[in-house]
Scaffold this motif. Structure first.
Motif, short mmCIF file in Angstrom:
data_model
loop_
_atom_site.label_atom_id
_atom_site.label_comp_id
_atom_site.label_asym_id
_atom_site.label_seq_id
_atom_site.Cartn_x
_atom_site.Cartn_y
_atom_site.Cartn_z
N GLN A 135 0.85 -1.20 0.00
CA GLN A 135 0.00 0.00 0.00
C GLN A 135 0.88 1.25 0.00
O GLN A 135 0.67 2.19 -0.78
CB GLN A 135 -0.89 -0.05 1.24
CG GLN A 135 -1.99 0.98 1.25
CD GLN A 135 -2.85 0.84 2.51
OE1 GLN A 135 -3.07 -0.25 3.01
NE2 GLN A 135 -3.29 1.93 3.02
N ASN A 136 1.89 1.24 0.84
CA ASN A 136 2.71 2.44 0.96
C ASN A 136 3.67 2.58 -0.22
O ASN A 136 4.05 3.69 -0.59
CB ASN A 136 3.48 2.41 2.29
CG ASN A 136 2.54 2.74 3.44
OD1 ASN A 136 2.27 3.89 3.72
ND2 ASN A 136 1.96 1.70 4.04
N MET A 160 1.74 4.34 -2.65
CA MET A 160 1.60 5.76 -2.29
C MET A 160 2.86 6.53 -2.69
O MET A 160 2.80 7.64 -3.23
CB MET A 160 1.37 5.90 -0.77
CG MET A 160 1.17 7.34 -0.34
SD MET A 160 0.84 7.48 1.41
CE MET A 160 2.52 7.50 2.03
N THR A 173 -0.09 10.67 -3.31
CA THR A 173 -1.28 10.54 -2.48
C THR A 173 -2.53 11.03 -3.22
O THR A 173 -3.64 10.67 -2.87
CB THR A 173 -1.13 11.40 -1.21
OG1 THR A 173 -0.83 12.73 -1.68
CG2 THR A 173 0.00 10.91 -0.33
N ASP A 226 -5.06 3.57 -1.35
CA ASP A 226 -5.57 2.77 -0.22
C ASP A 226 -6.94 2.15 -0.53
O ASP A 226 -7.64 1.71 0.36
CB ASP A 226 -5.66 3.66 1.02
CG ASP A 226 -6.63 4.82 0.77
OD1 ASP A 226 -7.15 4.91 -0.38
OD2 ASP A 226 -6.88 5.61 1.68
N GLN A 274 6.99 9.83 4.82
CA GLN A 274 6.03 9.07 3.98
C GLN A 274 6.48 7.62 3.81
O GLN A 274 5.64 6.73 3.64
CB GLN A 274 5.90 9.76 2.61
CG GLN A 274 5.18 11.12 2.78
CD GLN A 274 4.49 11.53 1.50
OE1 GLN A 274 5.05 11.38 0.43
NE2 GLN A 274 3.26 12.04 1.60
N MET A 334 5.65 3.87 6.84
CA MET A 334 4.88 2.63 6.93
C MET A 334 5.44 1.59 5.96
O MET A 334 5.32 0.39 6.17
CB MET A 334 3.40 2.92 6.63
CG MET A 334 2.71 3.70 7.74
SD MET A 334 2.95 2.94 9.37
CE MET A 334 1.74 1.63 9.26
N LEU A 335 6.09 2.05 4.90
CA LEU A 335 6.70 1.10 3.96
C LEU A 335 7.73 0.26 4.69
O LEU A 335 7.70 -0.98 4.68
CB LEU A 335 7.38 1.88 2.82
CG LEU A 335 7.99 1.03 1.71
CD1 LEU A 335 6.92 0.56 0.74
CD2 LEU A 335 9.07 1.81 0.97
N THR A 350 -0.04 12.49 5.08
CA THR A 350 -0.49 11.12 4.69
C THR A 350 -1.96 11.02 5.08
O THR A 350 -2.48 11.88 5.80
CB THR A 350 0.29 10.05 5.47
OG1 THR A 350 0.14 10.36 6.86
CG2 THR A 350 1.76 10.06 5.10
#
Lengths: 301, 338, 253, 371
Positions: free
Chosen positions: A115-116, A119, A124, A226, B287, B290-291, D33
């Motif tokens: 998911q990231n 992103m 985003t 997401d 950013q 979380m990756l 985010t």
């Protein structure tokens, strides 16, 4: 009555997409008894790859109509299948012998990772599929107006499902897949290369998810990094609803969930749509503890 | 390893923790370490929740991924009692626990017979339904998307808890209590019964264990504790809203128990520090935070599938019990294979 | 006086008649063997007695009280314990903790006493551990108390299952093919153990294919075929019974 | 021994450097985010550009401006942590944030630390009703927007309307304000009032239901993504009812999603960057376009820029003591020439002056001011 039929068709279109993603969950679960929580993200990856092919590689300029959609599906399914293959090799194969929950947590980690990654790569902001790929024509059947694009998408979902059902139940490799899902040990004794079959499953499952991703892109236009979470949860619920591990079950569960949502929104309340869907799932599981078409699991004493 | 007996080891651990806030201030960490203490408070609440989930998932082996629902019931119960009925926030803690426990009883009853993954998806359904109920401001109680704000400050013996350090001692005192009660539970008839159920339900029933009763008790006890942790969240955030109780939070708790060591208190403690701590440490990746976190989860699981600190078999005190009883058969010492 | 009586039990599994009107009695302190070819319904009878499955019709009387339809855990508390055809031990738990599970229904500590540990709870725990060690010694496994159950040999795991069943202080012990997979030496030891169990006043009902064991140790033998009793009596009587021989060797007519 | 030399040197350098230049720290709490990440990104880009320009012009009273950015993650929990981090870093003032519920979660923390906070997109009425002396906002309030929405519906003469919100703090507040105002003034009959679920995709069920009721107009108070999807799916169904939106639908993303179906969609919003006729706004936006090759996608980043501008003005006049800055903003700052027009604050910290205009999407997908 008119509105009921219209809402039913709305439900079918959404249900077709849930069913397609649910197939990915059911196939992986059928063989590995593992809930591939990263499958939702592979669906979203399919949508993004479709976007890249369409926009950045400018596929949409020189070809229109169904030709583009076919090419999009093939490319997106192919690329996401490769991602699925590596996902299994890295996150699941080492955990094949250990307790099942370890693989579930690894899947959750992979889902957060994918998911990231999307992103970071795609940003985003929501990206939008260019319009006009498919003609926006409304077909009226029995007085109910259904956008052509929804019919096309529902039809291709059903087509892919039938293809998969035929492959699993009427080919030699399909038989091998069923053997592995029943008993990996026995299958290995019969000379089936279990690892290869499992890799195959992780090519087909994610590919179906990618197909659904492209369809969502074409139908709704807007995609976000997401969106896999929401669709993944719904499709996973549909797979369980139909009886996890059972291909017709995933199809039935997906379509049923889509219809329940549409009718729930129409006749009960739109704010409670998802709550109604989950409540229905819980009710069904209480009376059929292994899903609609799932087999009765009697514990052999 | 056996330098200190387990209780002493725990004592040392909590002593070091207790010393952290003053030390942070001593070393002049900017802002008196408010950020670090804030993170530790987060970890503390998650630890209490993870330990309560461990009762259901770790000991009884029930696939439960909807623990946030009980956390939410507790938090909202406290918020409502505090804001519209004027209860001091800490007094609402037992009621929050009881309401969450009652909700668990209501929910667990019909679904307790479900097996593995079917139970898992139902618990996910429950947490989604609870979030939507909160969002839709049912009976005009939950304040919809706004949630409920303006929760009063906590007070103990007349002392108002305002700074993160005050909250730190409140949260970690409760966490310490939770560790003690979980270890008492683990080494008791009740705890053993849950472990038998986890290993083999049919055999457990064959030993006279009422499977459904114990599963429901595990759920209700876990929910009671999670409900009380909800009060702590209300005290810390002074605002509760639906977005704080999402499915991804349930997933995090599930991962803490499994990654740390299912059924092992030390494992769950380490899991909480690691999974919640990592999110803070990776913060300067912003950013990509979380990756890195997702990748870390996969790597840790692949290298330690049994969990970082897996549950150890308990050693019983058998003084005066070995070699004193009559044998019907000769000694079966060696593990001779047939 | 019969400790256990089955009256006209019926059980079908989606059409397949597993138990067709079985009636039998087991006298107190006796060792009764239940034999018959595979698929004769032996294990199904066991499952009906222990409440693992429910009869379609008929009655089960234990110590003059009907127990038909009671849940397994209540039946165990009344004093019926069992072992399983394919071993069901708590593999990752210690040998001692496996036997402790048998003591579970004889203890009373609930959730609160487990947490607040009143003196009665501590006494109860100690007594349970003592009983478990006693049963382990009885079965000769006391020195392996700390090892995981999974590490025991096949024969020893069978004995551990018996020790676990005995730990619930049963009056009636059901053994489901205890000698399965045992060598001669272990089978001989098992006979000694069963005799010792009977000496403790426990009634034993066992399914067994090892005819040598059955004929030597059982007071009475009941023969089942296709879900019905075809013969009953002392081992000697049953051995000569033509119907039994047909059932086993198949009639050549 | 050599191995430890490099880390030791780095450590020394790190501890020494902040001591040298005593610059002015300004905090920015933005959603980098999560759901509102696109608004957050533009906010940071715009404020950073303002900081660069300010520093090039010699900073504030000679001291360089240091922008301290923290991500509020678009959720109340992360906002609480972000606020703690900013207070720990000793910033006297904070710009932020966009979402109402997220700002609300940080208000208490900043109030306790005595920090001046200027929200940039949180229009929920409650935020200035709790008496925080040092809380301001450069965006208008929902009740004012509700009033303008009601007037617009009256002006356009719709008698039977449907109101649709998404249960979020902002959307629900605006829906309630508009409904109460419409019913109180008897402007129209409300034949539908319900919430859809945000970040979904398929709204065909709701639109079919609305088609059955056949309202003269739909007032949607949610965010631009859902508005775009609703317009697109209405076109798909070949059914059209005029739709009016709140200021959260003021984003070019709406046109991207809805495509040609966006034509004729109207929404209420403070003036758009391009329509701001003040000279400094035109100059700044040109610089923005030069640096980032695109215009800000909505008004919200511009309001964040204005928050920076008024704070800079207050610090120049009164220094970095939050108490003095708050007093300055309340009493002395009158009709300040901001990027989004004249700025002044009332005693509760709300922005004074009517800001709302009615916009319409023209055939080319441009937002055009409706006179």
């Amino acid at each position: 009555m008119q509105e009921f039929l219209q809402q039913l068709t709305n439900g079918l279109a959404v249900g077709g997409i849930y069913a397609l993603i649910a197939l990915g969950y059911t196939m992986v679960y059928g063989v590995l008894k593992l809930i591939n929580f990263a499958h939702g993200e592979l669906f979203a990856l399919g949508a993004y790859l479709g976007f890249t092919l369409l926009v950045t590689l400018g596929l949409s300029d020189f070809m229109g109509g169904v030709g583009v959609v076919f090419l999009l599906l093939i490319f997106a399914m192919g690329l996401v299948a490769i991602a699925g293959y590596f996902l299994e090799r890295v996150a699941y194969r080492p955990l094949r012998q250990s307790n099942r929950l370890a693989a579930v947590v690894s899947a959750l980690g992979a889902s957060i990772f994918f998911q990231n990654a999307m992103m970071l790569v795609y940003g985003t902001k929501a990206l939008v599929y260019p319009g006009g790929i498919l003609p926006s024509v409304v077909v009226s059947v029995l007085g109910v107006e259904i956008p052509l694009i929804r019919i096309l998408i529902f039809a291709s979902s059903v087509l892919l499902m039938c293809l998969l059902f035929w492959f699993i139940h009427h080919t030699r490799t399909g038989a091998a897949v069923r053997a592995v899902s029943l008993d990996q040990g026995a299958a290995r004794l019969m000379g089936i290369n279990v690892n290869r079959i499992i890799s195959l499953i992780f090519l087909i499952g994610p590919a179906l998810g990618a197909a659904a991703g492209v369809m969502v892109g074409l139908l709704y236009g807007q995609i976000r990094y997401d969106m896999g979470v929401g669709y993944g949860l719904k499709a996973f619920t549909a797979a369980i609803l139909g009886g996890i591990g059972n291909i017709p079950g995933a199809m039935a569960g997906g379509i049923l969930l889509g219809v329940i949502e549409a009718l729930g929104a129409a006749y009960i309340s739109i704010a409670w749509k998802d709550a109604i869907a989950f409540f229905t799932l819980i009710l069904i599981l209480i009376f059929r503890p292994t899903g609609l078409l799932g087999e009765r699991v009697a514990d052999k004493v | 390893m056996s330098l200190l007996s387990p209780p002493l080891r725990w004592l040392a651990f909590f002593a070091c923790l207790a010393a952290t806030p003053p030390l942070l201030r001593l070393f002049g960490v900017d802002g008196g370490g408010a950020v670090q203490i804030g993170a530790l408070n987060d970890i503390g609440i998650y630890l209490i929740l993870a330990l309560s989930l461990n009762i259901i998932l770790g000991y009884a082996g029930l696939f439960h991924m909807g623990h946030t629902a009980f956390f939410a019931v507790g938090a909202y119960a406290s918020a409502i009692l505090n804001t519209s009925h004027g209860w001091p926030i800490l007094q609402t803690m037992p009621v929050a626990g009881l309401l969450a426990a009652f909700f668990a009883l209501l929910v667990a009853g019909p679904i307790i017979r479900l097996r593995g993954d079917y139970l898992l998806v139902v618990t996910i359904g429950v947490v989604e339904i609870v979030r939507i109920v909160l969002l839709n401001n049912v009976f005009d109680l939950t304040g919809g998307a706004n949630g409920i704000s303006g929760i009063s400050r906590a007070e103990i013996f007349g002392l108002r808890l305002t700074t993160p350090a005050d909250l730190f001692y409140l949260i970690w005192a409760f966490a310490g209590l939770t560790v003690i009660l979980c270890s008492l539970l683990e080494n008791s008839r009740f705890g053993r019964a849950l472990k038998y159920i986890k290993q083999d339900e049919v055999a457990a029933a064959g030993c006279g264990i009422n499977i459904s009763l114990y599963k429901i008790q595990a759920f209700v006890l876990g929910a009671f504790w999670a409900g009380m942790a909800g009060t702590l969240l209300a005290v810390k955030m002074r605002l509760v809203d639906p977005e704080s109780f999402t499915f991804s939070q349930s997933v995090m708790l599930f991962a803490i128990v499994i990654l740390g060591g299912s059924g092992s208190i030390a494992g769950v403690v380490l899991g909480s520090f690691l999974l919640i701590g990592l999110q803070e440490i990776f913060r300067d990746f912003s950013q990509a935070r979380m990756l890195a976190f997702g990748a870390a989860m996969v790597i840790m699981m692949v290298f330690r599938p049994q969990g970082l600190i897996p549950a150890r078999r308990r050693r019983y005190d058998l003084r005066g019990l070995t070699g004193v009883f009559p044998r019907a058969l000769g000694r079966r010492g060696g593990a001779e294979g047939t | 006086m019969s400790l256990l009586a089955l009256r006209n039990l019926f059980k079908t599994f989606s059409g397949l008649v597993a138990v067709a009107g079985i009636s039998l009695e087991v006298e107190e302190k006796a060792i009764v063997g239940l034999i018959g070819p595979n698929g004769a319904g032996k294990t199904t009878v066991f499952n009906l007695i222990t409440g693992n499955s429910r009869p379609d019709s008929g009655e089960i009387i234990f110590d003059r009280r009907p127990i038909t339809g009671l849940p397994t855990h209540s039946i165990v508390r009344l004093g019926i314990a069992r072992t399983f055809q394919n071993i069901r031990l708590f593999q990752e738990m210690s040998v001692l903790e496996n036997v402790l599970s048998g003591c579970h229904c004889r203890m009373r500590a609930g959730l609160f006493s487990s947490l607040f540990r009143p003196p009665s709870q501590r006494r109860e725990e100690r007594a349970a551990v003592e009983r478990a060690m006693r049963e382990l010694a009885f079965a000769g496994l006391d020195e392996r108390h700390a090892d995981p159950a999974g590490s025991l040999s096949y024969g020893n795991q069978r004995l551990l299952e018996i020790a676990r069943a005995l730990a619930s202080d049963p009056r009636f012990l059901i053994l489901d093919e205890p000698a399965g997979g045992m060598n001669d030496q272990e089978t001989a030891d098992l006979m000694g153990l069963i005799a010792a169990i009977q000496a403790r006043g426990v009634t034993v009902l066992l399914i067994e294919h090892d005819m040598n064991l059955v004929m030597k140790i059982c007071d009475k033998v009941i023969v089942l075929e296709y879900g019905a009793v075809i013969a009953e009596g002392t081992p000697a009587q049953v051995k000569g019974n033509p119907q039994v021989i047909d059932a086993y060797l198949g009639s050549d007519g | 021994m050599k191995r430890y030399l490099l880390p030791a040197a780095l450590f020394l350098l790190a501890t020494l450097s902040p001591a040298m230049a005593a610059n002015v720290k300004i905090g920015l709490m933005a959603p980098l985010t999560g759901a509102y990440a696109s608004e957050g990104e533009d906010m940071e880009k715009l404020v950073r550009l303002l900081v660069e320009e300010k520093n090039k012009a010699g900073g504030i009273n000679g001291a360089a401006v240091e922008l301290v950015v923290e991500d509020d993650g678009s959720t109340p929990r992360d906002a609480g942590n972000a606020a703690n981090r900013l207070t720990a870093k000793g910033v006297p003032v904070v710009i932020g944030t966009y979402g109402s519920a997220i700002t609300e979660a940080s208000q208490e923390i900043y109030a306790e630390a005595g920090i001046v906070q200027i929200a940039t997109g949180s229009t929920s009425i409650r935020l200035t009703a709790k008496g925080f002396a040092r809380f301001f906002r450069t965006c208008p309030r929902d009740d004012e927007q509700g009033r303008v929405a009601a007037e617009t519906i009256a002006r356009l003469g719709y008698k039977k309307i449907a109101i649709l919100h998404d249960n979020s703090v902002y959307a629900k507040g605006l829906a309630e304000e508009s409904r109460d105002r419409i019913l109180k003034d008897g402007i129209a009959e409300i034949i539908f009032y319900d919430a859809l679920q945000p970040n979904e995709r398929d709204y065909s069920a709701i639109l079919t239901k609305l088609k059955g009721i056949n309202p003269e107009a739909i007032l949607f108070t949610g965010y631009y993504t859902e508005a775009g999807l609703l317009l697109r799916q209405m076109a798909e169904m070949k059914w059209f009812a005029p739709m009016i939106g709140g200021d959260a639908t003021n984003n070019v993303g709406l046109v991207e999603i809805a495509g040609p179906a966006a034509k004729g969609y109207r929404f209420i919003s403070p003036a758009l960057p391009e329509d701001i006729d003040t000279p400094q706004a035109k100059a700044f936006l040109a610089a923005y376009k030069a640096k980032y090759r695109s215009m800000p996608s909505s008004i919200w980043p511009v309001l964040a820029g204005d928050a920076f501008n008024v704070l800079a003005a207050a610090i120049e006049a009164r220094g970095t003591d939050p108490e003095a800055i708050a007093a300055y903003l309340h009493r002395d700052l009158k009709d300040f020439d901001g990027l989004s027009g004249k700025i002044s604050f009332d005693e509760k910290g709300d922005r004074v002056g009517d800001l709302y205009r009615l916009y319409e999407v023209d055939a080319r997908g441009k937002f055009v001011l409706v006179p």
